[in-house]
Design a protein around this motif. Structure first.
Motif, PDB file in Angstrom:
ATOM      1  N   PRO A   1      39.920  42.017  34.332  1.00 49.59           N
ATOM      2  CA  PRO A   1      39.818  42.467  35.716  1.00 49.59           C
ATOM      3  C   PRO A   1      38.373  42.522  36.196  1.00 49.59           C
ATOM      4  O   PRO A   1      37.544  43.225  35.624  1.00 49.59           O
ATOM      5  N   ILE A   2      38.058  41.766  37.217  1.00 47.73           N
ATOM      6  CA  ILE A   2      36.756  41.721  37.899  1.00 47.73           C
ATOM      7  C   ILE A   2      35.692  40.986  37.090  1.00 47.73           C
ATOM      8  O   ILE A   2      34.749  40.450  37.654  1.00 47.73           O
ATOM      9  N   ASP A   3      35.817  40.921  35.769  1.00 47.01           N
ATOM     10  CA  ASP A   3      34.765  40.384  34.923  1.00 47.01           C
ATOM     11  C   ASP A   3      35.207  39.101  34.216  1.00 47.01           C
ATOM     12  O   ASP A   3      36.397  38.799  34.115  1.00 47.01           O
ATOM     13  N   LEU A   4      34.220  38.370  33.701  1.00 51.64           N
ATOM     14  CA  LEU A   4      34.449  37.246  32.800  1.00 51.64           C
ATOM     15  C   LEU A   4      33.569  37.436  31.571  1.00 51.64           C
ATOM     16  O   LEU A   4      32.409  37.836  31.689  1.00 51.64           O
ATOM     17  N   THR A   5      34.114  37.165  30.393  1.00 51.08           N
ATOM     18  CA  THR A   5      33.363  37.271  29.147  1.00 51.08           C
ATOM     19  C   THR A   5      33.196  35.889  28.535  1.00 51.08           C
ATOM     20  O   THR A   5      34.181  35.187  28.301  1.00 51.08           O
ATOM     21  N   LEU A   6      31.948  35.510  28.289  1.00 52.38           N
ATOM     22  CA  LEU A   6      31.649  34.257  27.607  1.00 52.38           C
ATOM     23  C   LEU A   6      31.539  34.512  26.108  1.00 52.38           C
ATOM     24  O   LEU A   6      30.896  35.467  25.686  1.00 52.38           O
TER      25      LEU A   6
ATOM     26  N   LEU B   1      28.869  39.326  28.893  1.00 54.15           N
ATOM     27  CA  LEU B   1      29.761  39.850  29.925  1.00 54.15           C
ATOM     28  C   LEU B   1      29.133  39.627  31.291  1.00 54.15           C
ATOM     29  O   LEU B   1      27.994  40.032  31.533  1.00 54.15           O
ATOM     30  N   ILE B   2      29.880  38.995  32.193  1.00 59.10           N
ATOM     31  CA  ILE B   2      29.443  38.793  33.573  1.00 59.10           C
ATOM     32  C   ILE B   2      30.341  39.655  34.453  1.00 59.10           C
ATOM     33  O   ILE B   2      31.550  39.428  34.538  1.00 59.10           O
ATOM     34  N   GLU B   3      29.743  40.639  35.102  1.00 54.28           N
ATOM     35  CA  GLU B   3      30.508  41.693  35.754  1.00 54.28           C
ATOM     36  C   GLU B   3      30.571  41.531  37.268  1.00 54.28           C
ATOM     37  O   GLU B   3      29.807  40.785  37.870  1.00 54.28           O
ATOM     38  N   ASP B   4      31.510  42.298  37.862  1.00 46.36           N
ATOM     39  CA  ASP B   4      31.613  42.495  39.319  1.00 46.36           C
ATOM     40  C   ASP B   4      31.777  41.179  40.069  1.00 46.36           C
ATOM     41  O   ASP B   4      31.058  40.888  41.037  1.00 46.36           O
ATOM     42  N   LEU B   5      32.728  40.379  39.621  1.00 56.56           N
ATOM     43  CA  LEU B   5      33.014  39.104  40.275  1.00 56.56           C
ATOM     44  C   LEU B   5      34.186  39.251  41.235  1.00 56.56           C
ATOM     45  O   LEU B   5      34.903  40.251  41.229  1.00 56.56           O
ATOM     46  N   ASN B   6      34.408  38.244  42.040  1.00 59.87           N
ATOM     47  CA  ASN B   6      35.473  38.245  43.042  1.00 59.87           C
ATOM     48  C   ASN B   6      36.717  37.589  42.457  1.00 59.87           C
ATOM     49  O   ASN B   6      36.665  36.430  42.028  1.00 59.87           O
TER      50      ASN B   6
ATOM     51  N   LEU C   1      40.865  38.219  36.781  1.00 63.02           N
ATOM     52  CA  LEU C   1      42.233  38.647  37.047  1.00 63.02           C
ATOM     53  C   LEU C   1      42.321  39.492  38.321  1.00 63.02           C
ATOM     54  O   LEU C   1      41.479  40.352  38.569  1.00 63.02           O
ATOM     55  N   ARG C   2      43.361  39.246  39.103  1.00 62.48           N
ATOM     56  CA  ARG C   2      43.591  40.038  40.314  1.00 62.48           C
ATOM     57  C   ARG C   2      44.335  41.318  39.933  1.00 62.48           C
ATOM     58  O   ARG C   2      45.329  41.298  39.208  1.00 62.48           O
ATOM     59  N   ILE C   3      43.843  42.444  40.409  1.00 64.79           N
ATOM     60  CA  ILE C   3      44.431  43.752  40.110  1.00 64.79           C
ATOM     61  C   ILE C   3      45.319  44.185  41.267  1.00 64.79           C
ATOM     62  O   ILE C   3      44.916  44.138  42.438  1.00 64.79           O
ATOM     63  N   VAL C   4      46.555  44.622  40.937  1.00 65.19           N
ATOM     64  CA  VAL C   4      47.504  45.037  41.973  1.00 65.19           C
ATOM     65  C   VAL C   4      47.736  46.538  41.983  1.00 65.19           C
ATOM     66  O   VAL C   4      48.319  47.070  42.929  1.00 65.19           O
ATOM     67  N   HIS C   5      47.298  47.225  40.921  1.00 64.20           N
ATOM     68  CA  HIS C   5      47.461  48.683  40.877  1.00 64.20           C
ATOM     69  C   HIS C   5      46.380  49.279  39.982  1.00 64.20           C
ATOM     70  O   HIS C   5      46.058  48.717  38.930  1.00 64.20           O
TER      71      HIS C   5
END
Length: 205
Positions: free
Chosen positions: A64-69, A106-111, A140-144
């Motif tokens: 959620p929001i992040d990507l990890t390389l 870790l690359i944080e705070d992405l759209n 990942l898109r968060i719904v809750h």
């Protein structure tokens, strides 16, 4: 070993061929004219180096929001790797110390509505190495989102449950009692609601 004849380059330097970057050599030099070879110098050290290789086996994991390389570290090629640098979608490079990115980054705070292609390269004293590129990935898109006293819960668009935060009573549901700084997948679900309290978590399918 045998003596190797050398000729000066346009800038007056002598370049020794066929050496391996990262290997230290002990060498001597002597001058030669029409009469013959002069005496050899004292031994001195040759330590050739160049820019790092590209990182190997680069792959990306979406949270959620992040990507990890994750990657195999670049070969230093004679000088220590000091930094890794990444860029998103061929934009500007951002640099992090190599001590903070030994084999993951870790690359944080992405759209979560944006698809990202990430380039990663290593740097040393010689400069910037070649870069490796990931496939295109979307966070990942968060719904809750739910919250306990000192921990958080989230459900993604696939219904999977993610938790992070304080975990002294094992209430993150990940099988241990260590605190977790980043969202961690704990159950596949599908779930539609989640929340928590001081030392418990609840998720409804």
């Amino acid at each position: 070993g045998d003596y190797v004849p050398l000729s000066p380059t346009d800038d007056g330097a002598f370049r020794v061929p066929n050496l391996e970057n990262g290997v230290t050599y002990q060498a001597v030099v002597r001058a030669v004219n029409d009469v013959g070879a002069g005496p050899a110098s004292a031994f001195f050290t040759l330590a050739p180096f160049t820019t790092p290789s590209a990182p190997d086996d680069l792959w990306v994991t979406a949270t959620p929001i992040d990507l990890t390389l994750s990657f195999e570290p670049a070969r230093a090629n004679g000088r220590p790797v000091t930094h890794y640098a990444y860029r998103l979608n061929r934009g500007s490079w951002a640099s992090v110390p190599a001590t903070s990115a030994t084999d993951t980054l870790l690359i944080e705070d992405l759209n979560h509505d944006t698809r990202y292609r990430i380039d990663l390269r290593a740097l040393n004293e010689a400069g910037e190495g070649a870069y490796a590129t990931t496939s295109t990935t979307t966070p990942l898109r968060i719904v809750h989102v739910g919250a306990g006293e000192e921990h958080s819960l989230a459900i993604d668009a696939y219904g999977r449950l993610w938790t992070w935060g304080e975990n002294g009573d094992g209430h993150l549901g990940n099988g241990d009692k260590e605190d977790v700084a980043q969202p961690t997948l704990v159950a596949q679900g599908p779930f539609r609601w989640a929340s928590g309290g001081a030392n418990y978590s609840v998720a409804l399918a």
